[in-house]
Write a protein that holds these residues in place. Structure first.
Motif, PDB file in Angstrom:
ATOM      1  N   LEU A 254       0.813  -1.218   0.000  1.00 47.11           N
ATOM      2  CA  LEU A 254       0.000   0.000   0.000  1.00 47.11           C
ATOM      3  C   LEU A 254       0.846   1.266   0.000  1.00 47.11           C
ATOM      4  O   LEU A 254       0.379   2.328  -0.398  1.00 47.11           O
ATOM      5  N   VAL A 255       2.081   1.158   0.465  1.00 45.50           N
ATOM      6  CA  VAL A 255       2.968   2.308   0.587  1.00 45.50           C
ATOM      7  C   VAL A 255       4.316   1.944  -0.019  1.00 45.50           C
ATOM      8  O   VAL A 255       4.761   0.800   0.055  1.00 45.50           O
ATOM      9  N   THR A 256       4.941   2.924  -0.616  1.00 48.20           N
ATOM     10  CA  THR A 256       6.288   2.768  -1.139  1.00 48.20           C
ATOM     11  C   THR A 256       7.106   3.982  -0.693  1.00 48.20           C
ATOM     12  O   THR A 256       6.532   4.945  -0.186  1.00 48.20           O
TER      13      THR A 256
ATOM     14  N   TYR B  16       7.623   8.810   1.954  1.00 48.39           N
ATOM     15  CA  TYR B  16       6.647   7.743   1.753  1.00 48.39           C
ATOM     16  C   TYR B  16       5.453   8.245   0.963  1.00 48.39           C
ATOM     17  O   TYR B  16       5.023   9.390   1.127  1.00 48.39           O
ATOM     18  N   GLN B  17       4.938   7.369   0.103  1.00 45.23           N
ATOM     19  CA  GLN B  17       3.767   7.707  -0.695  1.00 45.23           C
ATOM     20  C   GLN B  17       2.937   6.455  -0.941  1.00 45.23           C
ATOM     21  O   GLN B  17       3.416   5.329  -0.759  1.00 45.23           O
ATOM     22  N   LEU B  18       1.691   6.659  -1.353  1.00 42.29           N
ATOM     23  CA  LEU B  18       0.809   5.533  -1.649  1.00 42.29           C
ATOM     24  C   LEU B  18       1.186   4.898  -2.970  1.00 42.29           C
ATOM     25  O   LEU B  18       1.636   5.580  -3.896  1.00 42.29           O
ATOM     26  N   THR B  19       0.965   3.609  -3.078  1.00 40.90           N
ATOM     27  CA  THR B  19       1.120   2.927  -4.365  1.00 40.90           C
ATOM     28  C   THR B  19      -0.123   3.221  -5.202  1.00 40.90           C
ATOM     29  O   THR B  19      -1.146   3.687  -4.688  1.00 40.90           O
ATOM     30  N   ASP B  20      -0.047   2.944  -6.485  1.00 37.35           N
ATOM     31  CA  ASP B  20      -1.210   3.149  -7.360  1.00 37.35           C
ATOM     32  C   ASP B  20      -2.393   2.294  -6.898  1.00 37.35           C
ATOM     33  O   ASP B  20      -3.538   2.738  -6.940  1.00 37.35           O
ATOM     34  N   PHE B  21      -2.106   1.077  -6.462  1.00 33.28           N
ATOM     35  CA  PHE B  21      -3.168   0.196  -5.954  1.00 33.28           C
ATOM     36  C   PHE B  21      -3.886   0.835  -4.778  1.00 33.28           C
ATOM     37  O   PHE B  21      -5.115   0.850  -4.718  1.00 33.28           O
TER      38      PHE B  21
ATOM     39  N   PRO C 160     -10.447   4.870  -2.203  1.00 28.91           N
ATOM     40  CA  PRO C 160     -11.874   5.064  -2.503  1.00 28.91           C
ATOM     41  C   PRO C 160     -12.782   4.153  -1.673  1.00 28.91           C
ATOM     42  O   PRO C 160     -13.859   4.571  -1.232  1.00 28.91           O
ATOM     43  N   CYS C 161     -12.339   2.933  -1.424  1.00 27.29           N
ATOM     44  CA  CYS C 161     -13.108   1.999  -0.604  1.00 27.29           C
ATOM     45  C   CYS C 161     -13.219   2.512   0.838  1.00 27.29           C
ATOM     46  O   CYS C 161     -14.303   2.505   1.428  1.00 27.29           O
TER      47      CYS C 161
END
Length: 127
Positions: A88-90, A100-105, A112-113
């Motif tokens: 979830l994070v990269t 740190y940032q969110l992955t595209d997934f 959104p969920c």
């Protein structure tokens, strides 16, 4: 490569390696899904979700996350590593620090969920 010889309805079928690959891939997906669900619904889920929502807007350092969420830095570090393990994070290394940032997934599927669940929960609480 492992091969399998199968007799099915009096027909001889030879399968080479594909069953092992299929079984391995399905086990990998199940472990990944289990780990993801444990992160989102297990202990400390509120803190982890807050971290994800904070990272939604911009890449951030651990010290900034700790300061904004008022969580001690070692706890944030542990949560970030857990979120990174489940994809979830990269991070990107900038000098001695990691951004740190969110992955595209995470951006396209998980956030959104989470936001829909939060809206539904708020609507239910207002009733």
């Amino acid at each position: 490569m492992i091969s399998y010889d199968i007799i099915y309805h009096d027909q001889y079928i030879s399968i080479s390696g594909t069953i092992n690959t299929y079984i391995w891939y399905n086990q990998y997906l199940m472990r990944t899904m289990k780990n993801l669900l444990e992160v989102l619904f297990g202990p400390n889920r509120i803190q982890k979700v807050k971290i994800l929502l904070l990272l939604k807007d911009k890449p951030t350092y651990i010290s900034q996350i700790a300061r904004e969420l008022k969580i001690d830095q070692p706890t944030v570090t542990g949560h970030i590593h857990t979120l990174e393990e489940v994809g979830l994070v990269t991070h990107e290394k900038i000098g001695p620090l990691k951004m740190y940032q969110l992955t595209d997934f995470a951006k396209n599927e998980i956030i959104p969920c989470i936001e829909r669940l939060m809206k539904t929960h708020l609507k239910e609480r207002k009733k």
